[in-house]
Design an enzyme around this catalytic site. Sequence first.
Site, short mmCIF file in Angstrom:
data_model
loop_
_atom_site.label_atom_id
_atom_site.label_comp_id
_atom_site.label_asym_id
_atom_site.label_seq_id
_atom_site.Cartn_x
_atom_site.Cartn_y
_atom_site.Cartn_z
N GLU A 62 -34.66 21.61 -13.01
CA GLU A 62 -33.53 21.52 -12.08
C GLU A 62 -32.49 22.64 -12.25
O GLU A 62 -31.32 22.38 -12.51
CB GLU A 62 -32.87 20.14 -12.20
CG GLU A 62 -33.84 19.01 -11.90
CD GLU A 62 -33.25 17.62 -12.09
OE1 GLU A 62 -32.04 17.51 -12.38
OE2 GLU A 62 -34.01 16.64 -11.96
N ASN B 120 -39.37 23.00 -12.55
CA ASN B 120 -39.47 21.71 -11.87
C ASN B 120 -38.12 21.38 -11.22
O ASN B 120 -37.08 21.57 -11.85
CB ASN B 120 -39.84 20.65 -12.92
CG ASN B 120 -40.18 19.30 -12.34
OD1 ASN B 120 -40.99 19.19 -11.44
ND2 ASN B 120 -39.56 18.25 -12.88
N HIS C 236 -38.67 12.92 -5.26
CA HIS C 236 -37.86 11.70 -5.18
C HIS C 236 -37.35 11.57 -3.74
O HIS C 236 -36.37 12.21 -3.35
CB HIS C 236 -36.70 11.77 -6.18
CG HIS C 236 -37.14 11.81 -7.61
ND1 HIS C 236 -37.88 10.79 -8.18
CD2 HIS C 236 -36.97 12.75 -8.58
CE1 HIS C 236 -38.13 11.09 -9.45
NE2 HIS C 236 -37.60 12.27 -9.70
N GLU D 36 -42.99 13.94 -9.80
CA GLU D 36 -42.19 12.74 -10.08
C GLU D 36 -42.08 11.85 -8.85
O GLU D 36 -41.03 11.28 -8.56
CB GLU D 36 -40.79 13.13 -10.57
CG GLU D 36 -40.77 14.07 -11.76
CD GLU D 36 -39.37 14.39 -12.25
OE1 GLU D 36 -38.41 13.65 -11.92
OE2 GLU D 36 -39.22 15.40 -12.98
N ASP E 75 -41.68 9.28 -6.07
CA ASP E 75 -41.36 7.90 -5.69
C ASP E 75 -40.64 7.95 -4.34
O ASP E 75 -40.03 8.96 -3.99
CB ASP E 75 -40.54 7.16 -6.75
CG ASP E 75 -39.27 7.87 -7.19
OD1 ASP E 75 -38.72 8.69 -6.41
OD2 ASP E 75 -38.81 7.63 -8.31
#
Length: 369
Positions: free
Chosen positions: A182, A223, A259, A287, A289
């Site tokens: 990030e 990432n 996300h 990641e 979701d």
Amino acid sequence: MIKLSTSFATLLVFSSLASVYASPAKVGETPTDLAGLPVATSKVELNKLAKKSHKLYFGSATDNFSENNELADAAYKAILSDNKEFGQITPSNTMKWMYTEPERGVFNLTDAEEIVKFAKGNKQILRGHNCVWHSQLADWVTAGNFDAPTLASIVVTHCSTLVGHFKGDICTFPDSWDVINEPFNDDGTWRETVFYNTLNTSYIEIALRAARAADPAAKLYINDYNIDGTGAKSTAMINLVKSLKANNVPIDGVGLQGHLIVGQVPTDIEENIRQIAATGVEVAITELDIRMTLPVTAELLEQQKKDYETVVSACNAVPACIGITIWDYTDKYSWVPGVFAGQGAPLPWDENLVKKPAYDGIVEGFSKQ
């Protein structure tokens, strides 16, 4: 000092939960759970299907740090251990700085070692997560007021020790380290962190070179979230990769965290993946979701199914997109409700470990050619 875990809980087989929480459907009816909500109908295992689709894996994050030891949940652990369902594991917290180097030069890798042992025992690929991130950072780093040479040395020591310790574990199968996590704001500008404010952008190169030296076989990733579709932040990532490559800095991949929000999934994910891959790196969805506003309804579950299909089919369409990791597999252990008030249910298994329609969406996404 490095502390290593020697204990490993006995794996317990758990196979009847779905039959307890999902009621059988008559011919032509949709199966439902005890609340009357639809459940998955597919019987295909996800990692098996991903590999059939020429991906390296379909995986899940997991956790075992003291505040939330998921691996102590026997039913949960039994499902996660199935490498036909999950071919890859990411430690969601226990490799982060605050846990691995809580004091300067003092490394505690006990919990991380347990997840490594779990994945190796199940012949699952392991992804390292992560080396340098502004969050979940040890207090001594943020409050140290270190000058640039000292902080650079701290970054080198941390990355070298962490990556070097797991050399051969992360890459028993050819997988990756999220070396940088990030680095950008949503508008594509650099995130102001202790690393950026002290070292400017050089911290990226320092960390990547240290990781490469510690384990030359590991694939090194940057990432980030909200780079799933095209836009300023994704463009900033592409430009960073181009700059690193132009300066011979090791960089092998970009992680799209994924996300996302039900009904708001970008429509240009495939285009974005292709643009990133055109820089000469591989891409992984790291990641995934897809959260919804609660309460859960049949309509939201159907949209979530479509959204999972959209994301998976985008990765499936691009050879350089090597695999997909969901950010844990069950709503029972999702991070979402604790961060986004009134939202949750983002994962393909519900809190009772029953497969939701999202599972079928993943299957359909991998089935598209």
